[in-house]
Design a protein around this motif. Structure first.
Motif, PDB file in Angstrom:
ATOM      1  N   TYR A 210      -0.665 -20.362 -60.217  1.00 27.98           N
ATOM      2  CA  TYR A 210      -0.712 -20.807 -61.830  1.00 27.98           C
ATOM      3  C   TYR A 210       0.539 -21.836 -62.093  1.00 27.98           C
ATOM      4  O   TYR A 210       0.491 -22.701 -62.701  1.00 27.98           O
ATOM      5  N   ASP A 211       1.588 -21.282 -61.489  1.00 33.13           N
ATOM      6  CA  ASP A 211       2.960 -21.967 -61.758  1.00 33.13           C
ATOM      7  C   ASP A 211       2.715 -23.469 -61.393  1.00 33.13           C
ATOM      8  O   ASP A 211       3.155 -24.432 -61.956  1.00 33.13           O
ATOM      9  N   TYR A 212       2.068 -23.681 -59.886  1.00 35.39           N
ATOM     10  CA  TYR A 212       1.846 -25.013 -59.437  1.00 35.39           C
ATOM     11  C   TYR A 212       0.914 -25.796 -60.169  1.00 35.39           C
ATOM     12  O   TYR A 212       1.172 -27.065 -60.549  1.00 35.39           O
ATOM     13  N   LEU A 213      -0.173 -25.035 -60.735  1.00 35.59           N
ATOM     14  CA  LEU A 213      -1.245 -25.891 -61.515  1.00 35.59           C
ATOM     15  C   LEU A 213      -0.557 -26.363 -62.670  1.00 35.59           C
ATOM     16  O   LEU A 213      -0.953 -27.483 -63.323  1.00 35.59           O
ATOM     17  N   LEU A 214       0.549 -25.619 -63.298  1.00 31.62           N
ATOM     18  CA  LEU A 214       1.121 -26.030 -64.482  1.00 31.62           C
ATOM     19  C   LEU A 214       2.278 -27.165 -64.382  1.00 31.62           C
ATOM     20  O   LEU A 214       2.980 -27.240 -65.324  1.00 31.62           O
ATOM     21  N   GLY A 215       2.566 -27.281 -63.128  1.00 26.44           N
ATOM     22  CA  GLY A 215       3.592 -28.162 -62.630  1.00 26.44           C
ATOM     23  C   GLY A 215       4.930 -27.505 -62.365  1.00 26.44           C
ATOM     24  O   GLY A 215       6.018 -28.029 -62.456  1.00 26.44           O
ATOM     25  N   GLY A 216       4.981 -26.257 -62.453  1.00 23.20           N
ATOM     26  CA  GLY A 216       6.163 -25.479 -62.142  1.00 23.20           C
ATOM     27  C   GLY A 216       6.930 -25.773 -60.488  1.00 23.20           C
ATOM     28  O   GLY A 216       5.948 -26.270 -59.513  1.00 23.20           O
ATOM     29  N   ALA A 217       7.954 -25.306 -60.402  1.00 21.72           N
ATOM     30  CA  ALA A 217       8.386 -25.461 -58.973  1.00 21.72           C
ATOM     31  C   ALA A 217       8.707 -23.983 -58.302  1.00 21.72           C
ATOM     32  O   ALA A 217       9.357 -24.186 -57.152  1.00 21.72           O
ATOM     33  N   HIS A 218       8.393 -22.762 -58.804  1.00 24.44           N
ATOM     34  CA  HIS A 218       8.478 -21.593 -58.266  1.00 24.44           C
ATOM     35  C   HIS A 218       7.363 -21.269 -57.470  1.00 24.44           C
ATOM     36  O   HIS A 218       6.644 -20.285 -57.784  1.00 24.44           O
ATOM     37  N   ASN A 219       7.058 -21.878 -56.375  1.00 22.11           N
ATOM     38  CA  ASN A 219       5.940 -21.484 -55.611  1.00 22.11           C
ATOM     39  C   ASN A 219       6.280 -22.225 -54.194  1.00 22.11           C
ATOM     40  O   ASN A 219       7.254 -22.866 -53.950  1.00 22.11           O
ATOM     41  N   PHE A 220       5.536 -21.848 -53.008  1.00 23.76           N
ATOM     42  CA  PHE A 220       5.981 -21.994 -51.685  1.00 23.76           C
ATOM     43  C   PHE A 220       4.740 -22.570 -51.157  1.00 23.76           C
ATOM     44  O   PHE A 220       3.594 -22.932 -51.706  1.00 23.76           O
ATOM     45  N   ALA A 221       4.812 -23.360 -49.900  1.00 22.41           N
ATOM     46  CA  ALA A 221       3.781 -24.142 -49.256  1.00 22.41           C
ATOM     47  C   ALA A 221       2.483 -23.383 -49.070  1.00 22.41           C
ATOM     48  O   ALA A 221       1.675 -24.108 -49.341  1.00 22.41           O
ATOM     49  N   HIS A 222       2.531 -21.992 -48.826  1.00 19.05           N
ATOM     50  CA  HIS A 222       1.027 -21.469 -48.758  1.00 19.05           C
ATOM     51  C   HIS A 222       0.574 -21.326 -50.278  1.00 19.05           C
ATOM     52  O   HIS A 222      -0.861 -21.366 -50.239  1.00 19.05           O
ATOM     53  N   ASP A 223       1.305 -21.237 -51.146  1.00 17.83           N
ATOM     54  CA  ASP A 223       0.823 -21.129 -52.653  1.00 17.83           C
ATOM     55  C   ASP A 223       0.061 -22.653 -52.693  1.00 17.83           C
ATOM     56  O   ASP A 223      -1.183 -22.702 -53.450  1.00 17.83           O
ATOM     57  N   ARG A 224       0.958 -23.638 -52.453  1.00 16.99           N
ATOM     58  CA  ARG A 224       0.427 -24.925 -52.683  1.00 16.99           C
ATOM     59  C   ARG A 224      -0.934 -25.534 -51.815  1.00 16.99           C
ATOM     60  O   ARG A 224      -1.809 -25.998 -52.484  1.00 16.99           O
ATOM     61  N   GLU A 225      -1.082 -24.830 -50.884  1.00 19.29           N
ATOM     62  CA  GLU A 225      -1.936 -24.907 -50.009  1.00 19.29           C
ATOM     63  C   GLU A 225      -3.187 -24.307 -50.720  1.00 19.29           C
ATOM     64  O   GLU A 225      -4.603 -24.944 -50.626  1.00 19.29           O
ATOM     65  N   LEU A 226      -3.094 -23.107 -51.216  1.00 15.50           N
ATOM     66  CA  LEU A 226      -4.172 -22.306 -51.760  1.00 15.50           C
ATOM     67  C   LEU A 226      -4.570 -22.990 -53.213  1.00 15.50           C
ATOM     68  O   LEU A 226      -5.666 -23.340 -53.507  1.00 15.50           O
ATOM     69  N   ALA A 227      -3.579 -23.701 -53.772  1.00 23.90           N
ATOM     70  CA  ALA A 227      -3.757 -24.444 -55.060  1.00 23.90           C
ATOM     71  C   ALA A 227      -4.758 -25.359 -55.036  1.00 23.90           C
ATOM     72  O   ALA A 227      -5.629 -25.861 -55.581  1.00 23.90           O
ATOM     73  N   GLU A 228      -4.327 -26.357 -53.737  1.00 20.49           N
ATOM     74  CA  GLU A 228      -4.991 -27.552 -53.435  1.00 20.49           C
ATOM     75  C   GLU A 228      -6.618 -27.345 -53.177  1.00 20.49           C
ATOM     76  O   GLU A 228      -7.469 -27.833 -53.622  1.00 20.49           O
ATOM     77  N   ARG A 229      -6.770 -25.976 -52.376  1.00 23.56           N
ATOM     78  CA  ARG A 229      -8.121 -25.499 -51.995  1.00 23.56           C
ATOM     79  C   ARG A 229      -8.899 -25.233 -53.361  1.00 23.56           C
ATOM     80  O   ARG A 229     -10.087 -25.352 -53.660  1.00 23.56           O
ATOM     81  N   PHE A 230      -8.065 -24.496 -54.241  1.00 22.40           N
ATOM     82  CA  PHE A 230      -8.606 -24.110 -55.713  1.00 22.40           C
ATOM     83  C   PHE A 230      -8.805 -25.547 -56.371  1.00 22.40           C
ATOM     84  O   PHE A 230     -10.067 -25.376 -56.949  1.00 22.40           O
ATOM     85  N   ILE A 231      -8.184 -26.297 -56.471  1.00 23.63           N
ATOM     86  CA  ILE A 231      -8.464 -27.840 -56.903  1.00 23.63           C
ATOM     87  C   ILE A 231      -9.770 -28.465 -56.569  1.00 23.63           C
ATOM     88  O   ILE A 231     -10.536 -28.869 -57.205  1.00 23.63           O
ATOM     89  N   LYS A 232      -9.946 -28.332 -55.334  1.00 25.10           N
ATOM     90  CA  LYS A 232     -11.000 -28.823 -54.530  1.00 25.10           C
ATOM     91  C   LYS A 232     -12.312 -28.056 -54.978  1.00 25.10           C
ATOM     92  O   LYS A 232     -13.559 -28.705 -55.184  1.00 25.10           O
ATOM     93  N   ALA A 233     -12.061 -26.783 -54.954  1.00 20.68           N
ATOM     94  CA  ALA A 233     -13.347 -25.976 -55.666  1.00 20.68           C
ATOM     95  C   ALA A 233     -13.531 -25.920 -57.152  1.00 20.68           C
ATOM     96  O   ALA A 233     -15.098 -25.973 -57.642  1.00 20.68           O
TER      97      ALA A 233
END
Length: 269
Positions: A23-46
């Motif tokens: 959620y932090d990544y989706l909102l443009g935050g910086a408190h996330n890690f590579a695996h979170d961003r990878e999951l987020a990109e899959r979330f965005i694709k879905a």
């Protein structure tokens, strides 16, 4: 793997993504890690509307807090508060009234650690690290009782978090336990993902989130309505986030059927 920053608690599993950091990544935050961003990109694709959904959910939280402030509420219990980003509850509420008190609750390690740092100089806001599905752990916590007065109305916030509560945990009982701890005149602000809106995308999101520490359980309008038992739902009812008392001056509108999330506010009766 990301370099470990000074805000990362010792022992945290950086390999397993979390919903708070997503959620932090989706909102443009910086408190996330590579695996979170990878999951987020899959979330965005879905769910291609994911960033807009996150923004509208955040806007609903702001509007509902101000709605309660306007009705005299001066203390808030924010369950599943996540990682602090722009427009936190204490910032919104204390700008309206500096005496407002806020207790945040999250079980995620980064959310707790960063919130603790951010709130260190704010005596009227704090965080409890706990699982929201265990209400007594939160309601009876010394930190909670020191800051909140349960003889006065409280704004109970469950914005964008309850879709992580599985049916096996008895969601109605959980909400009822919090409700019963509040005096009449308190409010519940609630939002969560639903399959009623964009069902194909929701099905894909559920599959994506199975690989995280926070699988998702969307609920229907009827199921969400049941969670408001004991609360009088205020206008305009339980609706897509963009339709809950939108502020057109702040671009709070949007295509309702693409909201993905239902939102509502209820007053304890």
């Amino acid at each position: 793997m990301d370099a470990v920053a000074d805000w990362v608690p010792e022992g945290i599993d950086l390999e397993r993504p979390s919903a708070a950091r997503l959620y932090d990544y989706l909102l443009g935050g910086a408190h996330n890690f590579a695996h979170d961003r990878e999951l987020a990109e899959r979330f965005i694709k879905a769910q291609p509307n994911a960033r807009e959904i996150a923004r509208h959910n955040r806007s609903f939280l702001r509007r509902s807090v101000l709605f309660m402030i306007e009705r005299g509420v001066r203390q808030f219990l924010d369950l599943g508060s996540g990682i602090p980003t722009v427009g936190n509850v204490h910032e919104i509420a204390q700008q309206a009234d500096p005496t407002t008190r806020v207790v945040y609750v999250d079980y995620e390690e980064v959310a707790y650690a960063h919130s603790t740092l951010m709130l260190a100089d704010n005596p009227l806001a704090t965080i409890v690290q706990a699982d929201l599905t265990r209400p007594r752990d939160i309601l009876d916590a010394e930190t909670t009782r020191e800051l909140l007065d349960f003889t006065e109305p409280i704004g109970l916030l469950m914005a964008g978090v309850f879709h992580f509560v599985p049916p096996a945990k008895d969601p109605r009982r959980i909400v009822a336990e919090y409700r019963d701890a509040l005096v009449p005149g308190s409010y519940l602000s609630f939002s969560q993902f639903t399959r009623d809106l964009m069902p194909a995308e929701m099905d894909r999101v559920v599959e994506v989130m199975k690989s995280s520490r926070d699988p998702m359980y969307p609920r229907s309008h009827a199921e969400i309505t049941e969670l408001f038992d004991g609360f009088e739902v205020v206008e305009p009812g339980i609706v897509p986030t963009a339709l809950w008392q939108p502020d057109p001056d702040l671009d709070d509108g949007g295509e309702p059927n693409r909201a993905g999330i239902y939102a509502g506010v209820g007053r304890k009766i």
